[in-house]
Write a protein that holds these residues in place. Structure first.
Motif, PDB file in Angstrom:
ATOM      1  N   ALA A 247      -2.232 -13.459   8.537  1.00  0.00           N
ATOM      2  CA  ALA A 247      -2.264 -12.359   8.274  1.00  0.00           C
ATOM      3  C   ALA A 247      -2.621 -11.738   6.898  1.00  0.00           C
ATOM      4  N   LEU A 248      -3.439 -10.870   6.336  1.00  0.00           N
ATOM      5  CA  LEU A 248      -3.706  -9.790   5.801  1.00  0.00           C
ATOM      6  C   LEU A 248      -2.361  -8.569   6.215  1.00  0.00           C
ATOM      7  N   VAL A 249      -1.950  -8.580   4.583  1.00  0.00           N
ATOM      8  CA  VAL A 249      -1.247  -7.564   4.650  1.00  0.00           C
ATOM      9  C   VAL A 249      -1.671  -6.271   3.727  1.00  0.00           C
ATOM     10  N   ARG A 250      -0.881  -5.790   3.690  1.00  0.00           N
ATOM     11  CA  ARG A 250      -1.112  -4.738   2.557  1.00  0.00           C
ATOM     12  C   ARG A 250       0.248  -3.700   1.438  1.00  0.00           C
ATOM     13  N   TYR A 251       0.503  -3.945   0.836  1.00  0.00           N
ATOM     14  CA  TYR A 251       2.008  -3.054  -0.152  1.00  0.00           C
ATOM     15  C   TYR A 251       1.076  -2.193  -0.815  1.00  0.00           C
ATOM     16  N   ASP A 252       1.772  -1.066  -0.541  1.00  0.00           N
ATOM     17  CA  ASP A 252       2.417   0.379  -1.364  1.00  0.00           C
ATOM     18  C   ASP A 252       2.957  -0.294  -2.797  1.00  0.00           C
TER      19      ASP A 252
ATOM     20  N   ASP B 102       3.485   1.745  -5.403  1.00  0.00           N
ATOM     21  CA  ASP B 102       4.113   3.269  -6.175  1.00  0.00           C
ATOM     22  C   ASP B 102       5.353   2.911  -5.273  1.00  0.00           C
ATOM     23  N   THR B 103       4.956   2.390  -3.658  1.00  0.00           N
ATOM     24  CA  THR B 103       6.423   2.523  -3.206  1.00  0.00           C
ATOM     25  C   THR B 103       7.356   2.040  -3.205  1.00  0.00           C
ATOM     26  N   GLY B 104       6.653   0.559  -3.307  1.00  0.00           N
ATOM     27  CA  GLY B 104       7.764  -0.894  -3.134  1.00  0.00           C
ATOM     28  C   GLY B 104       7.149  -1.276  -1.381  1.00  0.00           C
ATOM     29  N   GLN B 105       6.753  -0.539  -1.137  1.00  0.00           N
ATOM     30  CA  GLN B 105       7.004  -1.089   0.999  1.00  0.00           C
ATOM     31  C   GLN B 105       5.505  -1.478   1.869  1.00  0.00           C
ATOM     32  N   ARG B 106       5.543  -2.083   1.889  1.00  0.00           N
ATOM     33  CA  ARG B 106       4.404  -2.544   3.273  1.00  0.00           C
ATOM     34  C   ARG B 106       4.100  -1.269   4.450  1.00  0.00           C
ATOM     35  N   ASP B 107       2.679  -1.393   4.041  1.00  0.00           N
ATOM     36  CA  ASP B 107       1.717  -0.048   4.808  1.00  0.00           C
ATOM     37  C   ASP B 107       1.966  -0.489   6.128  1.00  0.00           C
ATOM     38  N   SER B 108       2.712   0.140   6.862  1.00  0.00           N
ATOM     39  CA  SER B 108       2.306   0.257   8.442  1.00  0.00           C
ATOM     40  C   SER B 108       1.547   0.957   8.714  1.00  0.00           C
ATOM     41  N   LYS B 109       0.647   1.582   8.220  1.00  0.00           N
ATOM     42  CA  LYS B 109      -0.357   2.135   9.131  1.00  0.00           C
ATOM     43  C   LYS B 109      -1.703   0.885   8.786  1.00  0.00           C
TER      44      LYS B 109
ATOM     45  N   GLU C 123      -3.102  -1.811   9.597  1.00  0.00           N
ATOM     46  CA  GLU C 123      -3.869  -3.438  10.944  1.00  0.00           C
ATOM     47  C   GLU C 123      -3.127  -4.737  10.587  1.00  0.00           C
ATOM     48  N   ALA C 124      -2.790  -4.756   9.679  1.00  0.00           N
ATOM     49  CA  ALA C 124      -2.563  -6.199   9.007  1.00  0.00           C
ATOM     50  C   ALA C 124      -3.409  -7.368   9.772  1.00  0.00           C
ATOM     51  N   PRO C 125      -4.500  -7.156  10.195  1.00  0.00           N
ATOM     52  CA  PRO C 125      -5.378  -8.338  10.765  1.00  0.00           C
ATOM     53  C   PRO C 125      -5.271  -9.667  10.923  1.00  0.00           C
ATOM     54  N   GLU C 126      -5.259 -10.721  11.715  1.00  0.00           N
ATOM     55  CA  GLU C 126      -5.490 -11.504  11.566  1.00  0.00           C
ATOM     56  C   GLU C 126      -6.100 -12.701  10.921  1.00  0.00           C
ATOM     57  N   VAL C 127      -5.909 -13.518  10.565  1.00  0.00           N
ATOM     58  CA  VAL C 127      -6.839 -14.221   9.112  1.00  0.00           C
ATOM     59  C   VAL C 127      -6.901 -15.962  10.033  1.00  0.00           C
ATOM     60  N   PRO C 128      -7.900 -16.363   9.874  1.00  0.00           N
ATOM     61  CA  PRO C 128      -8.035 -17.858  10.908  1.00  0.00           C
ATOM     62  C   PRO C 128      -7.120 -18.531  10.345  1.00  0.00           C
ATOM     63  N   ARG C 129      -7.154 -19.002   8.859  1.00  0.00           N
ATOM     64  CA  ARG C 129      -6.112 -19.684   7.913  1.00  0.00           C
ATOM     65  C   ARG C 129      -5.437 -19.657   6.750  1.00  0.00           C
TER      66      ARG C 129
ATOM     67  N   LYS D  57      -9.009   0.681   4.176  1.00  0.00           N
ATOM     68  CA  LYS D  57      -7.714   1.141   4.395  1.00  0.00           C
ATOM     69  C   LYS D  57      -7.124   1.357   5.881  1.00  0.00           C
ATOM     70  N   THR D  58      -7.892   0.937   6.645  1.00  0.00           N
ATOM     71  CA  THR D  58      -7.414   0.840   7.849  1.00  0.00           C
ATOM     72  C   THR D  58      -7.206  -0.808   7.450  1.00  0.00           C
ATOM     73  N   GLY D  59      -7.352  -2.256   7.844  1.00  0.00           N
ATOM     74  CA  GLY D  59      -7.542  -2.769   8.537  1.00  0.00           C
ATOM     75  C   GLY D  59      -8.485  -3.367   9.367  1.00  0.00           C
TER      76      GLY D  59
END
Length: 376
Positions: free
Chosen positions: A89-94, A96-103, A105-111, A139-141
């Protein structure tokens, strides 16, 4: 390293931390954000470090211990890091805060070996895998679209062009391809080597400073963006075809090319600085002012003088000590302004100690003062 730094500081330039950072685990990638933040990607997590003093800010290891991260890219504003995980999956980290962005959508990627890139305007994320490129809203995934790339081409490098309308892709072949980011139409093809008998594959490419740089096994090439006529090709040829360049980026002065073997002059193709052969496997980056080079080998990150002259800026009036107040009006300190970034200011207090303060907590008057100094 320290001796070189002392010589540079003795000449009147103090550009922050120079030295060695011990990472949590083997380093896969590094990215310097402006002149004050370093993002270090390990096998299973990300850490950020302060380039003013070398201290660690955040440790982002929230994935399972046996996880393995893939490609990483940092947003143009330096506030977010996008990483491919082995879910996949593709994830985003903030950052400034060091946190994973829960907003997000973390889309799945093929590989999980997919390559990821963010557009310079910060609006799109591209993910490239064998035979396909997919784009997502940064911004949204949410999915924006996808199109087919070369069917048998493993993706080793993926990069948006500087105007954000096209995507460069390279892989296990001597040719890089430029696609329209909306339609997927191939706009240009560029060979990293002029000799068509040489199948040296392209390992990495980078679009920055108005140039497209490509590096691979046995070759190195640079083109002005939008042109198919290279400034130079075939740097590593003849008896050097076994040499692997795993990283290439145009320096902030737009006159030098940083490669995992050294520093090259873009216009002449001359090798200005040569690194030891052991650096061939390293990840690299450079601060925005061009003063420091970041090189990672195994678990160690070296922050060193870049050996090229940093970009010269016009002389600015030296700021004086003044009183700085927070936006509540309850806290204040007496300090002089050392420098600014898009997120914070560095201040030196009257006792000689240095602090960093987020711009968002400063009073309106202090923020206006910082803006005026920047305009000068």
């Amino acid at each position: 390293i320290q001796e070189q730094a002392q010589l540079i500081r003795a000449s009147g330039r103090d550009f922050g931390f120079v030295g060695v950072i011990d990472a949590v685990e083997k380093v896969l990638d590094v990215a310097a954000i402006e002149n004050d933040l370093l993002v270090v990607q390990g096998k299973s997590g990300i850490a950020t470090y302060d380039l003013l003093d070398g201290s660690r800010r955040h440790l982002m290891y929230d994935l399972p211990p046996d996880s393995e991260l893939g490609s990483m890219t940092v947003s143009p504003d330096g506030r977010s890091a996008y990483v491919v995980t082995d879910e996949p999956a593709l994830v985003r980290y903030d950052l400034d805060t060091g946190q994973r962005d829960s907003k997000f959508e973390a889309p799945e990627v093929p590989r999980k070996d997919a390559m990821v890139a963010v557009s310079p305007n910060g609006k799109l994320i591209a993910v490239g895998v064998l035979g396909k490129i997919a784009t997502f809203d940064a911004k949204t995934g949410k999915s924006v679209g996808q199109f087919r790339s070369r069917p048998n081409l493993l993706v080793y490098g993926l990069e948006f062009a500087s105007e954000s309308r096209t995507i460069h892709l390279c892989g296990n072949g001597p040719t890089s391809y430029e696609y329209d980011a909306r339609t997927g139409v191939v706009i240009q093809e560029r060979r990293i080597v002029a000799d068509k008998r040489n199948n040296a594959y392209t390992y990495r490419l980078k679009a920055s400073g108005g140039y497209l740089a490509a590096a691979g096994r046995g070759a190195l090439a640079v083109w002005p963006e939008g042109s198919d006529r290279p400034l130079f090709q075939d740097i590593f040829t003849g008896d050097r075809t076994d040499v692997m360049a795993r990283w290439a980026k145009v320096a902030p002065d737009k006159e030098h090319l940083l490669v995992s073997h050294g520093i090259w002059n873009i216009q002449t193709g001359n090798n200005v600085v040569r690194f030891l052969p052991s650096w061939e496997e390293t990840a690299m980056s450079m601060t925005e002012d061009g003063a420091r080079l970041i090189m990672a080998l195994d678990k160690t990150v070296f922050v060193v003088p870049s050996c090229i002259e940093p970009m010269r800026e016009p002389e600015k009036p030296k700021p004086e000590y003044r009183t700085w107040t927070d936006n509540s009006g309850k806290f204040s300190i007496r300090a002089v302004l050392l420098g600014t970034s898009s997120r914070r200011v560095a201040l030196r207090k009257t006792d000689g100690s240095t602090v960093q303060v987020p711009l968002s907590v400063l009073s309106d008057g202090d923020r206006n003062y910082v803006k005026e100094i920047g305009e000068q």
